[in-house]
Design a protein around this motif. Sequence first.
Motif, PDB file in Angstrom:
ATOM      1  N   ARG A 159     -21.351 -15.758 -50.623  1.00  0.00           N
ATOM      2  CA  ARG A 159     -21.200 -16.700 -51.729  1.00  0.00           C
ATOM      3  C   ARG A 159     -22.186 -17.864 -51.598  1.00  0.00           C
ATOM      4  NH1 ARG A 159     -15.701 -15.553 -50.922  1.00  0.00           N
ATOM      5  NH2 ARG A 159     -15.342 -17.492 -49.758  1.00  0.00           N
ATOM      6  N   PHE A 160     -22.432 -18.303 -50.358  1.00  0.00           N
ATOM      7  CA  PHE A 160     -23.437 -19.341 -50.131  1.00  0.00           C
ATOM      8  C   PHE A 160     -24.792 -18.885 -50.662  1.00  0.00           C
ATOM      9  CE2 PHE A 160     -22.552 -22.867 -46.889  1.00  0.00           C
ATOM     10  CZ  PHE A 160     -21.254 -23.042 -47.328  1.00  0.00           C
ATOM     11  N   TYR A 161     -25.175 -17.656 -50.293  1.00  0.00           N
ATOM     12  CA  TYR A 161     -26.466 -17.130 -50.741  1.00  0.00           C
ATOM     13  C   TYR A 161     -26.491 -17.014 -52.265  1.00  0.00           C
ATOM     14  CZ  TYR A 161     -27.662 -15.927 -45.906  1.00  0.00           C
ATOM     15  OH  TYR A 161     -27.955 -15.973 -44.564  1.00  0.00           O
ATOM     16  N   TYR A 162     -25.397 -16.535 -52.833  1.00  0.00           N
ATOM     17  CA  TYR A 162     -25.323 -16.341 -54.280  1.00  0.00           C
ATOM     18  C   TYR A 162     -25.479 -17.667 -55.010  1.00  0.00           C
ATOM     19  CZ  TYR A 162     -23.552 -15.021 -58.874  1.00  0.00           C
ATOM     20  OH  TYR A 162     -23.427 -14.816 -60.223  1.00  0.00           O
ATOM     21  N   GLN A 163     -24.890 -18.717 -54.464  1.00  0.00           N
ATOM     22  CA  GLN A 163     -24.927 -20.040 -55.093  1.00  0.00           C
ATOM     23  C   GLN A 163     -26.186 -20.832 -54.744  1.00  0.00           C
ATOM     24  OE1 GLN A 163     -21.259 -21.623 -53.600  1.00  0.00           O
ATOM     25  NE2 GLN A 163     -19.976 -20.310 -54.888  1.00  0.00           N
ATOM     26  N   GLY A 164     -27.054 -20.230 -53.938  1.00  0.00           N
ATOM     27  CA  GLY A 164     -28.298 -20.904 -53.573  1.00  0.00           C
ATOM     28  C   GLY A 164     -28.124 -22.008 -52.547  1.00  0.00           C
ATOM     29  N   LYS A 165     -27.019 -22.005 -51.823  1.00  0.00           N
ATOM     30  CA  LYS A 165     -26.783 -23.024 -50.805  1.00  0.00           C
ATOM     31  C   LYS A 165     -27.576 -22.706 -49.547  1.00  0.00           C
ATOM     32  CE  LYS A 165     -22.026 -24.140 -52.187  1.00  0.00           C
ATOM     33  NZ  LYS A 165     -20.616 -24.201 -51.721  1.00  0.00           N
ATOM     34  N   SER A 166     -27.946 -23.742 -48.819  1.00  0.00           N
ATOM     35  CA  SER A 166     -28.598 -23.559 -47.532  1.00  0.00           C
ATOM     36  C   SER A 166     -27.572 -23.752 -46.417  1.00  0.00           C
ATOM     37  CB  SER A 166     -29.742 -24.562 -47.365  1.00  0.00           C
ATOM     38  OG  SER A 166     -29.252 -25.884 -47.453  1.00  0.00           O
ATOM     39  N   PHE A 174     -24.982 -22.705 -43.172  1.00  0.00           N
ATOM     40  CA  PHE A 174     -23.991 -21.689 -42.858  1.00  0.00           C
ATOM     41  C   PHE A 174     -22.577 -22.230 -43.075  1.00  0.00           C
ATOM     42  CE2 PHE A 174     -27.724 -20.938 -40.241  1.00  0.00           C
ATOM     43  CZ  PHE A 174     -28.004 -19.613 -40.539  1.00  0.00           C
ATOM     44  N   ALA A 175     -21.713 -21.379 -43.601  1.00  0.00           N
ATOM     45  CA  ALA A 175     -20.318 -21.742 -43.802  1.00  0.00           C
ATOM     46  C   ALA A 175     -19.628 -21.920 -42.445  1.00  0.00           C
ATOM     47  CB  ALA A 175     -19.612 -20.653 -44.609  1.00  0.00           C
ATOM     48  N   LYS A 176     -18.593 -22.755 -42.421  1.00  0.00           N
ATOM     49  CA  LYS A 176     -17.918 -23.035 -41.152  1.00  0.00           C
ATOM     50  C   LYS A 176     -17.282 -21.797 -40.549  1.00  0.00           C
ATOM     51  CE  LYS A 176     -16.978 -27.937 -42.037  1.00  0.00           C
ATOM     52  NZ  LYS A 176     -15.918 -28.979 -42.202  1.00  0.00           N
ATOM     53  N   TYR A 179     -18.197 -18.731 -41.056  1.00  0.00           N
ATOM     54  CA  TYR A 179     -19.296 -17.855 -40.630  1.00  0.00           C
ATOM     55  C   TYR A 179     -19.816 -18.289 -39.258  1.00  0.00           C
ATOM     56  CZ  TYR A 179     -23.826 -15.550 -40.479  1.00  0.00           C
ATOM     57  OH  TYR A 179     -24.909 -14.810 -40.069  1.00  0.00           O
ATOM     58  N   GLN A 180     -19.994 -19.592 -39.074  1.00  0.00           N
ATOM     59  CA  GLN A 180     -20.454 -20.083 -37.776  1.00  0.00           C
ATOM     60  C   GLN A 180     -19.474 -19.717 -36.666  1.00  0.00           C
ATOM     61  OE1 GLN A 180     -21.985 -24.237 -37.741  1.00  0.00           O
ATOM     62  NE2 GLN A 180     -21.748 -24.160 -39.961  1.00  0.00           N
ATOM     63  N   ALA A 181     -18.182 -19.861 -36.951  1.00  0.00           N
ATOM     64  CA  ALA A 181     -17.165 -19.565 -35.941  1.00  0.00           C
ATOM     65  C   ALA A 181     -17.218 -18.109 -35.504  1.00  0.00           C
ATOM     66  CB  ALA A 181     -15.779 -19.900 -36.488  1.00  0.00           C
ATOM     67  N   VAL A 182     -17.494 -17.208 -36.445  1.00  0.00           N
ATOM     68  CA  VAL A 182     -17.472 -15.772 -36.155  1.00  0.00           C
ATOM     69  C   VAL A 182     -18.794 -15.281 -35.588  1.00  0.00           C
ATOM     70  CG1 VAL A 182     -17.295 -13.474 -37.202  1.00  0.00           C
ATOM     71  CG2 VAL A 182     -15.687 -15.274 -37.855  1.00  0.00           C
ATOM     72  N   PHE A 183     -19.922 -15.694 -36.192  1.00  0.00           N
ATOM     73  CA  PHE A 183     -21.206 -15.066 -35.887  1.00  0.00           C
ATOM     74  C   PHE A 183     -22.140 -15.875 -34.990  1.00  0.00           C
ATOM     75  CE2 PHE A 183     -19.925 -12.808 -39.736  1.00  0.00           C
ATOM     76  CZ  PHE A 183     -20.214 -11.491 -39.394  1.00  0.00           C
ATOM     77  N   HIS A 184     -21.905 -17.149 -34.799  1.00  0.00           N
ATOM     78  CA  HIS A 184     -22.855 -17.961 -34.047  1.00  0.00           C
ATOM     79  C   HIS A 184     -22.548 -18.034 -32.553  1.00  0.00           C
ATOM     80  CE1 HIS A 184     -24.787 -20.381 -37.589  1.00  0.00           C
ATOM     81  NE2 HIS A 184     -25.031 -19.091 -37.629  1.00  0.00           N
ATOM     82  N   GLN A 185     -21.660 -17.167 -32.072  1.00  0.00           N
ATOM     83  CA  GLN A 185     -21.309 -17.208 -30.658  1.00  0.00           C
ATOM     84  C   GLN A 185     -22.259 -16.368 -29.798  1.00  0.00           C
ATOM     85  OE1 GLN A 185     -19.063 -19.344 -30.093  1.00  0.00           O
ATOM     86  NE2 GLN A 185     -17.615 -19.377 -31.781  1.00  0.00           N
ATOM     87  N   PHE A 186     -22.799 -15.286 -30.381  1.00  0.00           N
ATOM     88  CA  PHE A 186     -23.619 -14.349 -29.612  1.00  0.00           C
ATOM     89  C   PHE A 186     -24.795 -13.878 -30.452  1.00  0.00           C
ATOM     90  CE2 PHE A 186     -19.200 -13.683 -28.158  1.00  0.00           C
ATOM     91  CZ  PHE A 186     -19.341 -14.198 -26.879  1.00  0.00           C
ATOM     92  N   SER A 187     -25.738 -13.222 -29.795  1.00  0.00           N
ATOM     93  CA  SER A 187     -26.884 -12.640 -30.483  1.00  0.00           C
ATOM     94  C   SER A 187     -26.674 -11.136 -30.643  1.00  0.00           C
ATOM     95  CB  SER A 187     -28.171 -12.918 -29.698  1.00  0.00           C
ATOM     96  OG  SER A 187     -28.072 -12.410 -28.383  1.00  0.00           O
ATOM     97  N   ALA A 188     -27.569 -10.492 -31.408  1.00  0.00           N
ATOM     98  CA  ALA A 188     -27.499  -9.051 -31.629  1.00  0.00           C
ATOM     99  C   ALA A 188     -27.689  -8.308 -30.297  1.00  0.00           C
ATOM    100  CB  ALA A 188     -28.579  -8.633 -32.623  1.00  0.00           C
ATOM    101  N   PRO A 189     -27.084  -7.119 -30.144  1.00  0.00           N
ATOM    102  CA  PRO A 189     -26.305  -6.391 -31.148  1.00  0.00           C
ATOM    103  C   PRO A 189     -24.816  -6.748 -31.182  1.00  0.00           C
ATOM    104  CG  PRO A 189     -26.526  -5.035 -29.210  1.00  0.00           C
ATOM    105  CD  PRO A 189     -27.310  -6.300 -28.924  1.00  0.00           C
ATOM    106  N   PHE A 190     -24.401  -7.757 -30.391  1.00  0.00           N
ATOM    107  CA  PHE A 190     -22.972  -8.079 -30.344  1.00  0.00           C
ATOM    108  C   PHE A 190     -22.549  -9.012 -31.471  1.00  0.00           C
ATOM    109  CE2 PHE A 190     -24.153  -6.792 -26.068  1.00  0.00           C
ATOM    110  CZ  PHE A 190     -23.263  -5.737 -25.900  1.00  0.00           C
ATOM    111  N   SER A 191     -23.511  -9.541 -32.215  1.00  0.00           N
ATOM    112  CA  SER A 191     -23.244 -10.287 -33.431  1.00  0.00           C
ATOM    113  C   SER A 191     -24.346  -9.942 -34.420  1.00  0.00           C
ATOM    114  CB  SER A 191     -23.233 -11.795 -33.144  1.00  0.00           C
ATOM    115  OG  SER A 191     -23.027 -12.525 -34.336  1.00  0.00           O
ATOM    116  N   GLN A 192     -23.968  -9.278 -35.521  1.00  0.00           N
ATOM    117  CA  GLN A 192     -24.952  -8.825 -36.498  1.00  0.00           C
ATOM    118  C   GLN A 192     -24.446  -9.095 -37.914  1.00  0.00           C
ATOM    119  OE1 GLN A 192     -26.832  -4.814 -35.425  1.00  0.00           O
ATOM    120  NE2 GLN A 192     -24.870  -4.665 -34.368  1.00  0.00           N
ATOM    121  N   PHE A 193     -25.308  -9.715 -38.711  1.00  0.00           N
ATOM    122  CA  PHE A 193     -25.005  -9.915 -40.129  1.00  0.00           C
ATOM    123  C   PHE A 193     -26.269  -9.642 -40.924  1.00  0.00           C
ATOM    124  CE2 PHE A 193     -25.133 -12.688 -43.905  1.00  0.00           C
ATOM    125  CZ  PHE A 193     -24.039 -12.190 -44.594  1.00  0.00           C
TER     126      PHE A 193
END
Length: 249
Positions: free
Chosen positions: A196-203, A205-207, A209-223
Motif C-alpha cells: 500500500r505504501f508503494y501504491y500510494q507513492g510513499k517513501s 517503510f511501514a512500522k 514491515y520493519q518489525a518483520v523484515f528488517h531483522q535479517f538479510s536474504a535469504p532469511f528475510s526476502q520481500f
Amino acid sequence: MKVPPQELKYANDWLLVFLDETGHETFAGNQPYYAVGGCAVLGAHYEWVKAKWKELRKCINGDPEAPLHAADLEYTPKNLAAVSQFFTDRSFARFAVAITDKTTFVTNMHSMAPVMGMLKVHIARIVSVLPCSATALIFESSERGDQLVLQHFGELGLTENGAPLPTSHCFMPKSIREPGLELADFVASAAGTQARFYYQGKSGFAKDYQAVFHQFSAPFSQFFHIQEVGGSEQDHAAWIQGTRRSEPG
C-alpha cells in the motif's frame, strides 16, 4: 506424502513452509494490492517457534492459546515492540511477494501467476541453505482461494544437491490456530502494508514491515514488490522486474 488437513505431521529434517495471503488477487473493491507471505522453519525447530509464538500471544492477548491475527492487532508501542522482538528469532525465515494494480503486464496473465513464481524463487533460495529432506507447503485455507492457489502455484519441483526434493501441499483452516499459519499471517499483512505504501507513492517503510523484515538479510528475510511482468502464464512469468528489499536501503 499427504499431510491431513487438520493435523500437521512432519520429521525433524522437513522444511515446513506456511503461507497466507492478503488483499485481493484481482484488486477488487478497495484492495488495489495482493500479497502472499510466509515463514519457513525446519521441523526440528518448529516446537521452539510454537512456544515463542504462544509467549507472544500471552504478551498481547493475555492467553497463550488465544488466536493472534494481524488484522485484529492494535499496533500500540507495547504490541509493536513485542512483535518486533519475536521476529528477531533466527529459527525461521520470512518472505513475501506483493503486486498492485499499478504493476505493468506486457502479456495477458493472471496476477497470481508472477506472485507464485517469485514465491517459488524465495523458497528455493531458503532450501539451498538449509539441510532438509522434504518440504511441506501449508496454505491457509479459504473457500474462494484454494482452487486458485492450486491452479497458479502448481508443483514446486525443488531439488537438493541435484536430486528431486519431495514436496507436499496442504491447506489448513485458520480456526485450528496453528502458530505457523498465524506467523505467516503477520508476514503477509506486513507485506500488504508495504505494498500500500508503494501504491500510494510513499517513501520509507511501514512500522510492521520493519518489525518483520528488517531483522535479517536474504535469504532469511526476502520481500519482492513486482513492478513489471512479461512472459507466459505457463511459466509463471518468464521475467519479472521490481524492487527486492529485506533490510533498509
